[in-house]
Design an enzyme around this catalytic site. Sequence first.
Site, PDB file in Angstrom:
ATOM      1  N   GLU A  47      36.424  36.254  54.090  1.00  0.00           N
ATOM      2  CA  GLU A  47      36.972  37.593  54.248  1.00  0.00           C
ATOM      3  C   GLU A  47      35.997  38.655  53.769  1.00  0.00           C
ATOM      4  O   GLU A  47      35.201  38.434  52.852  1.00  0.00           O
ATOM      5  CB  GLU A  47      38.295  37.681  53.487  1.00  0.00           C
ATOM      6  CG  GLU A  47      39.352  36.843  54.200  1.00  0.00           C
ATOM      7  CD  GLU A  47      40.650  36.725  53.419  1.00  0.00           C
ATOM      8  OE1 GLU A  47      41.664  37.186  53.914  1.00  0.00           O
ATOM      9  OE2 GLU A  47      40.628  36.155  52.326  1.00  0.00           O
ATOM     10  N   CYS A  60      33.103  44.985  50.488  1.00  0.00           N
ATOM     11  CA  CYS A  60      33.187  43.844  49.583  1.00  0.00           C
ATOM     12  C   CYS A  60      32.858  42.592  50.392  1.00  0.00           C
ATOM     13  O   CYS A  60      33.582  42.234  51.316  1.00  0.00           O
ATOM     14  CB  CYS A  60      34.608  43.802  49.007  1.00  0.00           C
ATOM     15  SG  CYS A  60      34.851  42.500  47.822  1.00  0.00           S
ATOM     16  N   CYS A  67      34.894  28.394  46.304  1.00  0.00           N
ATOM     17  CA  CYS A  67      34.069  28.620  45.111  1.00  0.00           C
ATOM     18  C   CYS A  67      34.223  27.430  44.175  1.00  0.00           C
ATOM     19  O   CYS A  67      35.328  26.922  43.981  1.00  0.00           O
ATOM     20  CB  CYS A  67      34.519  29.894  44.408  1.00  0.00           C
ATOM     21  SG  CYS A  67      33.493  30.337  42.987  1.00  0.00           S
ATOM     22  N   CYS A  71      38.033  29.509  38.720  1.00  0.00           N
ATOM     23  CA  CYS A  71      38.779  30.298  37.739  1.00  0.00           C
ATOM     24  C   CYS A  71      40.263  30.200  38.117  1.00  0.00           C
ATOM     25  O   CYS A  71      40.617  30.430  39.283  1.00  0.00           O
ATOM     26  CB  CYS A  71      38.332  31.756  37.765  1.00  0.00           C
ATOM     27  SG  CYS A  71      36.564  31.949  37.500  1.00  0.00           S
ATOM     28  N   CYS A  74      42.216  33.027  40.157  1.00  0.00           N
ATOM     29  CA  CYS A  74      41.583  33.524  41.390  1.00  0.00           C
ATOM     30  C   CYS A  74      41.993  32.654  42.567  1.00  0.00           C
ATOM     31  O   CYS A  74      41.852  31.427  42.523  1.00  0.00           O
ATOM     32  CB  CYS A  74      40.072  33.514  41.211  1.00  0.00           C
ATOM     33  SG  CYS A  74      39.157  33.824  42.723  1.00  0.00           S
ATOM     34  N   SER A 146      28.213  40.624  41.635  1.00  0.00           N
ATOM     35  CA  SER A 146      29.172  40.288  40.583  1.00  0.00           C
ATOM     36  C   SER A 146      29.069  38.793  40.321  1.00  0.00           C
ATOM     37  O   SER A 146      29.123  37.988  41.253  1.00  0.00           O
ATOM     38  CB  SER A 146      30.586  40.634  41.041  1.00  0.00           C
ATOM     39  OG  SER A 146      31.524  40.174  40.099  1.00  0.00           O
ATOM     40  N   LEU A 169      33.674  39.007  32.700  1.00  0.00           N
ATOM     41  CA  LEU A 169      33.766  38.532  31.320  1.00  0.00           C
ATOM     42  C   LEU A 169      35.156  37.918  31.059  1.00  0.00           C
ATOM     43  O   LEU A 169      35.271  36.758  30.701  1.00  0.00           O
ATOM     44  CB  LEU A 169      33.478  39.712  30.378  1.00  0.00           C
ATOM     45  CG  LEU A 169      33.155  39.371  28.930  1.00  0.00           C
ATOM     46  CD1 LEU A 169      32.001  38.391  28.825  1.00  0.00           C
ATOM     47  CD2 LEU A 169      32.849  40.654  28.151  1.00  0.00           C
ATOM     48  N   HIS A 170      36.185  38.719  31.198  1.00  0.00           N
ATOM     49  CA  HIS A 170      37.594  38.280  31.140  1.00  0.00           C
ATOM     50  C   HIS A 170      38.097  37.744  29.803  1.00  0.00           C
ATOM     51  O   HIS A 170      39.298  37.498  29.660  1.00  0.00           O
ATOM     52  CB  HIS A 170      37.917  37.241  32.228  1.00  0.00           C
ATOM     53  CG  HIS A 170      37.557  37.677  33.615  1.00  0.00           C
ATOM     54  ND1 HIS A 170      37.708  38.962  34.068  1.00  0.00           N
ATOM     55  CD2 HIS A 170      37.031  36.984  34.669  1.00  0.00           C
ATOM     56  CE1 HIS A 170      37.305  39.040  35.329  1.00  0.00           C
ATOM     57  NE2 HIS A 170      36.892  37.859  35.715  1.00  0.00           N
ATOM     58  N   ASN A 247      45.947  40.676  40.344  1.00  0.00           N
ATOM     59  CA  ASN A 247      46.652  40.656  41.628  1.00  0.00           C
ATOM     60  C   ASN A 247      47.289  39.291  41.808  1.00  0.00           C
ATOM     61  O   ASN A 247      46.595  38.301  42.016  1.00  0.00           O
ATOM     62  CB  ASN A 247      45.676  40.931  42.775  1.00  0.00           C
ATOM     63  CG  ASN A 247      45.251  42.371  42.776  1.00  0.00           C
ATOM     64  OD1 ASN A 247      46.071  43.283  42.766  1.00  0.00           O
ATOM     65  ND2 ASN A 247      43.951  42.598  42.746  1.00  0.00           N
ATOM     66  N   CYS A 290      41.387  42.439  45.021  1.00  0.00           N
ATOM     67  CA  CYS A 290      40.550  41.524  44.237  1.00  0.00           C
ATOM     68  C   CYS A 290      41.260  40.215  43.962  1.00  0.00           C
ATOM     69  O   CYS A 290      42.392  40.207  43.492  1.00  0.00           O
ATOM     70  CB  CYS A 290      40.304  42.114  42.858  1.00  0.00           C
ATOM     71  SG  CYS A 290      38.787  42.949  42.744  1.00  0.00           S
TER      72      CYS A 290
END
Length: 319
Positions: A47, A60, A67, A71, A74, A146, A169-170, A247, A290
């Site tokens: 996307e 974006c 991935c 995480c 995500c 990023s 970072l999170h 989100n 996001c």
Amino acid sequence: MTDLAKDFRAGLQQDAVILPPAVLQDHVSADGTRKWLFDVGNGNAIETVFIPETDRGTLCVSSQAGCTVACPFCSTGRQGFNRNLTTAEIVGQLWWARHELQQPVTNVVMMGMGEPLLNYDQLVPALQLMLDDDAYGLSRRKVTVSTSGVVPMMDRLARDCPVALAVSLHAPTDALRDVLVPLNKKYPLKDLMAAIRRYSAPAPRDFITFEYVMLDAVNDSLEHARALVRLVKTEEISCKFNLIPFNPFPNSGYRKSPWSKVRAFADLLTQEGFVTTIRKTRGDDIDAACGQLAGDIQDRTRITQKLKSVPIVEKGATS
Ligand code: SAH
Ligand code: SF4
């Protein structure tokens, strides 16, 4: 291209193909955000999202189908890893957006699906094309990579193509970051901070942006904010913060932080002298916000039908 030598043209015809990205879906959100879903073969899709604002237009861009970093908050990370995108597939997203949109793309952020620095060899030539005056001519400051913190590749990027850097970072501690960004087990905070210092070393390079997703009762207390301040002050990092409202997606297991907590977290960072922004959520009615990008294509008959209607320039064509 009759100005090219005949042999060379014959070689090109044999080795190269001119093919626009294959669009499966094209959605426009109520707020003007636009999302394309592109087919990348074998039932995989990626996307790309365009976010229009009054003074700029940000694209974006995705770097991988899926991935490996996984995480847990995500949606891309939850779908597993399919493959790296090629340079053409990365830059093709910008090519397509530029042809489709009425307004210019002024900024590119590598914040779509995938971890860009785990697809380094395909990423860098794509970034170079974005910067090249004979291609897209964007300035280094308007192209942002990023990363979840792939330390060795951050050093290489500093040498090869030092664009703006955002680091996801999170969490302010290794214990929490090991859970939220599992790559932290390989490259813990100490190593990550050192890599960021090296990336920012040749002043006056821009500040690093820290992205911090706000997860209710997980990483959003004032104690976490204080720990964050201690971390970046001890490590002497020149940075700004971008807080991202979480989100949600089905079965994520996480909740959005209440607005009052996001506000208090941002205020504390600001009082400590850090420029802090709260990301506006755009395009969430079309799942373009996001972390919602999943490129999830289950219904393969639909892909085939859609593909039939997309104009494809066949191998060897000269348009
Ligand atoms: N892989 C890269 C870039 C893509 S993700 C990275 O992780 O930095 C872009 C940003 O969106 C990252 O900061 C990521 O952590 C964040 N993100 C992922 N899922 C999210 C979600 N569900 N809600 C809000 N932000 C999310
Ligand atoms: Fe990968 Fe970034 Fe999602 Fe983590 S947040 S799983 S690194 S795309």
